[in-house]
Design a protein around this motif. Structure first.
Motif, PDB file in Angstrom:
ATOM      1  N   MET A   1       2.621   4.117  -8.781  1.00  0.00           N
ATOM      2  CA  MET A   1       3.209   3.896 -10.108  1.00  0.00           C
ATOM      3  C   MET A   1       4.735   3.796 -10.033  1.00  0.00           C
ATOM      4  SD  MET A   1       0.464   3.557 -11.709  1.00  0.00           S
ATOM      5  CE  MET A   1       1.187   3.213 -13.326  1.00  0.00           C
ATOM      6  N   ARG A   2       5.344   4.581  -9.159  1.00  0.00           N
ATOM      7  CA  ARG A   2       6.807   4.529  -9.021  1.00  0.00           C
ATOM      8  C   ARG A   2       7.252   3.170  -8.482  1.00  0.00           C
ATOM      9  NH1 ARG A   2      10.966   4.716  -5.805  1.00  0.00           N
ATOM     10  NH2 ARG A   2       9.685   4.595  -3.921  1.00  0.00           N
ATOM     11  N   LEU A   3       6.583   2.709  -7.435  1.00  0.00           N
ATOM     12  CA  LEU A   3       6.936   1.412  -6.843  1.00  0.00           C
ATOM     13  C   LEU A   3       6.688   0.264  -7.822  1.00  0.00           C
ATOM     14  CD1 LEU A   3       5.650   1.747  -3.157  1.00  0.00           C
ATOM     15  CD2 LEU A   3       8.016   1.364  -3.884  1.00  0.00           C
ATOM     16  N   THR A   4       5.558   0.334  -8.552  1.00  0.00           N
ATOM     17  CA  THR A   4       5.253  -0.720  -9.531  1.00  0.00           C
ATOM     18  C   THR A   4       6.358  -0.791 -10.593  1.00  0.00           C
ATOM     19  OG1 THR A   4       2.880  -0.347  -9.216  1.00  0.00           O
ATOM     20  CG2 THR A   4       3.538  -1.608 -11.149  1.00  0.00           C
ATOM     21  N   ALA A   5       6.784   0.363 -11.088  1.00  0.00           N
ATOM     22  CA  ALA A   5       7.849   0.404 -12.098  1.00  0.00           C
ATOM     23  C   ALA A   5       9.153  -0.172 -11.536  1.00  0.00           C
ATOM     24  CB  ALA A   5       8.062   1.837 -12.579  1.00  0.00           C
TER      25      ALA A   5
ATOM     26  N   TYR B   1       0.835  -1.212   0.000  1.00  0.00           N
ATOM     27  CA  TYR B   1       0.000   0.000   0.000  1.00  0.00           C
ATOM     28  C   TYR B   1       0.867   1.259   0.000  1.00  0.00           C
ATOM     29  CZ  TYR B   1      -4.388  -2.440   0.837  1.00  0.00           C
ATOM     30  OH  TYR B   1      -5.505  -3.233   0.698  1.00  0.00           O
ATOM     31  N   ALA B   2       0.460   2.232  -0.794  1.00  0.00           N
ATOM     32  CA  ALA B   2       1.079   3.557  -0.800  1.00  0.00           C
ATOM     33  C   ALA B   2      -0.039   4.597  -0.726  1.00  0.00           C
ATOM     34  CB  ALA B   2       1.924   3.759  -2.053  1.00  0.00           C
ATOM     35  N   SER B   3       0.301   5.810  -0.299  1.00  0.00           N
ATOM     36  CA  SER B   3      -0.731   6.822  -0.040  1.00  0.00           C
ATOM     37  C   SER B   3      -1.126   7.635  -1.266  1.00  0.00           C
ATOM     38  CB  SER B   3      -0.259   7.776   1.062  1.00  0.00           C
ATOM     39  OG  SER B   3      -0.042   7.068   2.256  1.00  0.00           O
ATOM     40  N   THR B   4      -0.259   7.645  -2.293  1.00  0.00           N
ATOM     41  CA  THR B   4      -0.550   8.459  -3.471  1.00  0.00           C
ATOM     42  C   THR B   4      -0.451   7.626  -4.741  1.00  0.00           C
ATOM     43  OG1 THR B   4       1.759   9.132  -3.828  1.00  0.00           O
ATOM     44  CG2 THR B   4       0.432  10.485  -2.324  1.00  0.00           C
ATOM     45  N   ARG B   5      -1.171   8.071  -5.766  1.00  0.00           N
ATOM     46  CA  ARG B   5      -1.130   7.378  -7.055  1.00  0.00           C
ATOM     47  C   ARG B   5       0.290   7.414  -7.634  1.00  0.00           C
ATOM     48  NH1 ARG B   5      -6.539  10.148  -9.762  1.00  0.00           N
ATOM     49  NH2 ARG B   5      -7.995   9.558  -8.090  1.00  0.00           N
ATOM     50  N   LYS B   6       0.956   8.547  -7.468  1.00  0.00           N
ATOM     51  CA  LYS B   6       2.314   8.698  -7.997  1.00  0.00           C
ATOM     52  C   LYS B   6       3.256   7.670  -7.393  1.00  0.00           C
ATOM     53  CE  LYS B   6       5.989  12.159  -8.452  1.00  0.00           C
ATOM     54  NZ  LYS B   6       6.395  13.564  -8.120  1.00  0.00           N
ATOM     55  N   GLU B   7       3.150   7.465  -6.083  1.00  0.00           N
ATOM     56  CA  GLU B   7       4.028   6.494  -5.416  1.00  0.00           C
ATOM     57  C   GLU B   7       3.677   5.061  -5.824  1.00  0.00           C
ATOM     58  OE1 GLU B   7       7.173   5.320  -2.725  1.00  0.00           O
ATOM     59  OE2 GLU B   7       6.690   7.005  -4.044  1.00  0.00           O
TER      60      GLU B   7
ATOM     61  N   VAL C   1       0.368  -3.389  -6.055  1.00  0.00           N
ATOM     62  CA  VAL C   1       0.793  -2.126  -5.447  1.00  0.00           C
ATOM     63  C   VAL C   1      -0.387  -1.168  -5.570  1.00  0.00           C
ATOM     64  CG1 VAL C   1       2.539  -0.313  -5.429  1.00  0.00           C
ATOM     65  CG2 VAL C   1       3.134  -2.597  -6.260  1.00  0.00           C
ATOM     66  N   ALA C   2      -0.883  -0.662  -4.448  1.00  0.00           N
ATOM     67  CA  ALA C   2      -2.187   0.001  -4.496  1.00  0.00           C
ATOM     68  C   ALA C   2      -2.333   1.123  -3.478  1.00  0.00           C
ATOM     69  CB  ALA C   2      -3.283  -1.041  -4.244  1.00  0.00           C
ATOM     70  N   THR C   3      -3.253   2.020  -3.775  1.00  0.00           N
ATOM     71  CA  THR C   3      -3.735   2.967  -2.766  1.00  0.00           C
ATOM     72  C   THR C   3      -4.836   2.264  -1.979  1.00  0.00           C
ATOM     73  OG1 THR C   3      -5.430   3.845  -4.246  1.00  0.00           O
ATOM     74  CG2 THR C   3      -3.274   4.956  -4.268  1.00  0.00           C
TER      75      THR C   3
END
Length: 604
Positions: A244-248, A236-242, A285-287
């Motif tokens: 996508m970054r973690l997924t990449a 889990y991450a708090s922002t959409r940007k994070e 990887v999700a919000t």
């Protein structure tokens, strides 16, 4: 209607010998016609509390569920088990809805799943009024309370809807996360007597909680996934940007991962969720847009790469690991910067002042959780109003790191708070101690304090972390909402007087979330995956990991033996028994041949 009939359904239909804690009490009350509130942890078996009565009642059981994905998964699982169930939601067009309503009037189904928003519609309420509804089960019932962490206005219409249904069905409300205030709210809104609340406690005996601090998040996650290769997990991450970054980052390292957040194209989001449910990708990887009602039972770990806003949300999201009862991990990676991000979310929200104040208090509880050196499970249970012993499993209970005496540093911090007359918060205390020379320090003449510059050789962040630890440990108390101030507690006074010493442990290393799987388990898992792809259902709908492990332990080769496997009922035996037993027999023959060869070799 007696409980013996329910026990029979539990065994023959669902393949379990005994009820889990709380299930018997809830089902007994439901069969007696009582409105009931069931508070049971995620993975505690809440769905059986309405599915078993549904099979015993003559009328229809309607289940109010907040997410389309949950409805489909549960309906797939019920149908696979020979139980007539369907759903009505926005994924269907009007013609399909009318067709299902016609089938429901004809008595073709035992259970109907609907979204709460459906009950806002007068047309749909009239259609429900034509059905013989005997039980209304409300899943994720904390959504009905404005004090819950996931309040949904559409849930408020439920009480009105119940009154309008001509059959006046009894109500079963179910949730995994409800503070005392939220539980009271649910009971009042749904007309449930206080005596009819069944609370099994919030402890999850198979969930190992961990907090990771002062470490590189990316490095820790990559090391963890390497140690737990092939296991299913959620990050889990708090922002959409994070997200996508973690997924990449993961995909670049050849880790099968997919993103999920509200900003993705709905078709992409749906496909990514399906790939995770069907075990085509290992890591989602999700919000927080992902997960409520996700019924995937074999999630072995949940990692929060960023701090969530409340302990309720954290524990519910963490509880998505290990729904099958097998040992699993819930890891919170804590960084003070993430707390600031949550502050920003609260500041920018449209909450009124009262709810904003509550949100700040809830966020402070998350900070205390991340900084406690006591039992993590015990901390969370106390937050929900429950007393408990240390769990013996969490990262704090099993921490073997050396303890360092920090009594002197603690006295310096507490003394500074006293000299500031408890008028300032963590930031100013850290600035005074490190000898900062900013406008606020000058305006308030804080450089004249005897504690000014006592920790001049340390970074403000280091001192702030120490203050967080002392707050979590109960030596300091944070008072107020948006701009909390610090005050010394009675325990802190004991330290200042030299009556108590304070110790703090000195980065955690990664470990496997669960014991290594046997070769036979991997064969059965592969077989399950093949069958799931053929039938277009998630693998856990066929059998859970726990059931596969039970097969490995019992090695059943006959129908009677196969029925002894946990989670196998008559329908599962008829559908899958011979296929799985063929694999088990082949493995047994191979093991015997290997043993025989080894024995012959030792004789020679």
């Amino acid at each position: 209607m007696d409980l013996a009939a329910a026990q029979q359904v539990l065994k023959t239909t669902f393949g379990y010998d005994e009820f889990r804690p709380g299930q018997r009490a809830v089902i007994e009350q439901v069969l007696a016609g009582e409105n009931t509130l069931a508070i049971m942890p995620t993975g505690g078996g809440k769905s059986l509390c309405y599915q078993i009565p549904a099979l015993l009642f003559r009328g229809l059981t309607v289940v109010v569920s907040p997410l389309i994905s949950l409805m489909k998964d549960q309906v797939d699982a019920l149908n696979d088990n020979g139980i007539a169930a369907t759903f009505i939601n926005s994924a269907l067009d009007q013609q399909e809805i009318n067709q299902r309503l016609q089938e429901l009037r004809a008595g073709d189904y035992t259970l109907l799943y609907v979204a709460p928003e459906r009950l806002d519609s007068d047309y749909f309420l009239r259609a429900l009024g034509q059905l013989p509804i005997e039980l209304l089960a409300i899943d994720e019932a904390h959504c009905i309370s404005q004090w819950g962490h996931d309040f949904r206005p559409s849930y408020l219409a439920l009480s009105t809807a119940i009154e309008q249904l001509p059959t006046h069905p009894q109500v079963l409300a179910l949730t995994a996360t409800a503070t005392e205030q939220v539980a009271t709210d649910i009971r009042q809104l749904l007309n449930i007597a206080a005596d009819n609340e069944v609370n099994t406690g919030f402890a999850r005996d198979n969930l190992n909680l961990a907090v990771v601090k002062d470490q590189d998040t990316d490095r820790y996650i990559l090391d963890y996934l390497k140690a737990n290769q092939g296991e299913a997990g959620i990050i889990y991450a708090s922002t959409r940007k994070e997200v996508m970054r973690l997924t990449a980052l993961l995909q670049k390292r050849a880790i099968k991962a997919a993103p999920y957040h509200a900003g993705l194209d709905p078709d992409v989001r749906r496909q990514n969720q399906e790939d995770f449910l069907y075990d085509r990708v290992d890591v989602m990887v999700a919000t927080n847009a992902f997960g409520m009602g996700i019924d995937k039972s074999n999630v072995r770990f949940v990692i929060h790469a960023q701090v969530p806003g409340t302990l309720e949300a954290y524990y519910q999201e963490a509880g998505r690991a290990g729904r099958d009862g097998l040992s699993s991990e819930a890891i919170l990676i804590f960084r003070p910067a993430d707390i600031q991000l949550q502050h920003y979310f609260i500041d920018e929200s449209e909450m009124d002042d009262e709810h904003r104040h509550q949100a700040y208090k809830k966020l402070q509880a998350v900070t205390r959780y991340a900084n406690t050196q006591g039992c993590l499970q015990q901390f969370i249970l106390k937050y929900f109003g429950e007393d408990s012993e240390p769990c013996g499993r969490c990262s704090n209970c099993t921490d073997q790191r050396e303890e360092k005496d920090i009594t002197t540093a603690t006295q310096q911090v507490l003394s500074c708070v006293v000299r500031l007359h408890s008028r300032f918060g963590k930031g100013v205390v850290a600035q005074v101690l490190t000898g900062a020379n900013n406008q606020r320090i000058r305006d308030n003449h804080l450089s004249e304090l005897s504690t000014y510059g006592l920790m001049a050789g340390q970074r403000q962040k280091t001192v702030s972390d120490l203050i967080d630890f002392l707050t979590a440990a109960g030596y300091l108390q944070s008072v107020g909402g948006q701009f909390p101030t610090l005050t010394v507690t009675a325990s802190g006074v004991g330290v200042l007087k030299g009556e108590t010493q304070v110790y703090r442990k000195t980065a955690q290393t990664v470990k496997q979330a669960a014991p290594e799987n046997s070769a036979l388990f991997e064969q059965l898992r592969t077989l399950r995956h093949q069958l799931a792809e053929e039938q277009q259902v998630p693998p856990f709908v066929i059998f859970s990991d726990k059931t596969l492990h039970s097969m490995c332990d019992l090695m059943p080769e006959t129908d009677d033996d196969f029925l002894k496997v946990r989670g196998v009922g008559m329908s599962k035996l008829e559908k899958y028994g011979e296929t799985f037993m063929a694999t088990i027999r082949a493995a047994a023959r191979e093991a015997e041949a290997t043993e025989s060869t080894a024995s012959t070799g030792s004789v020679q």
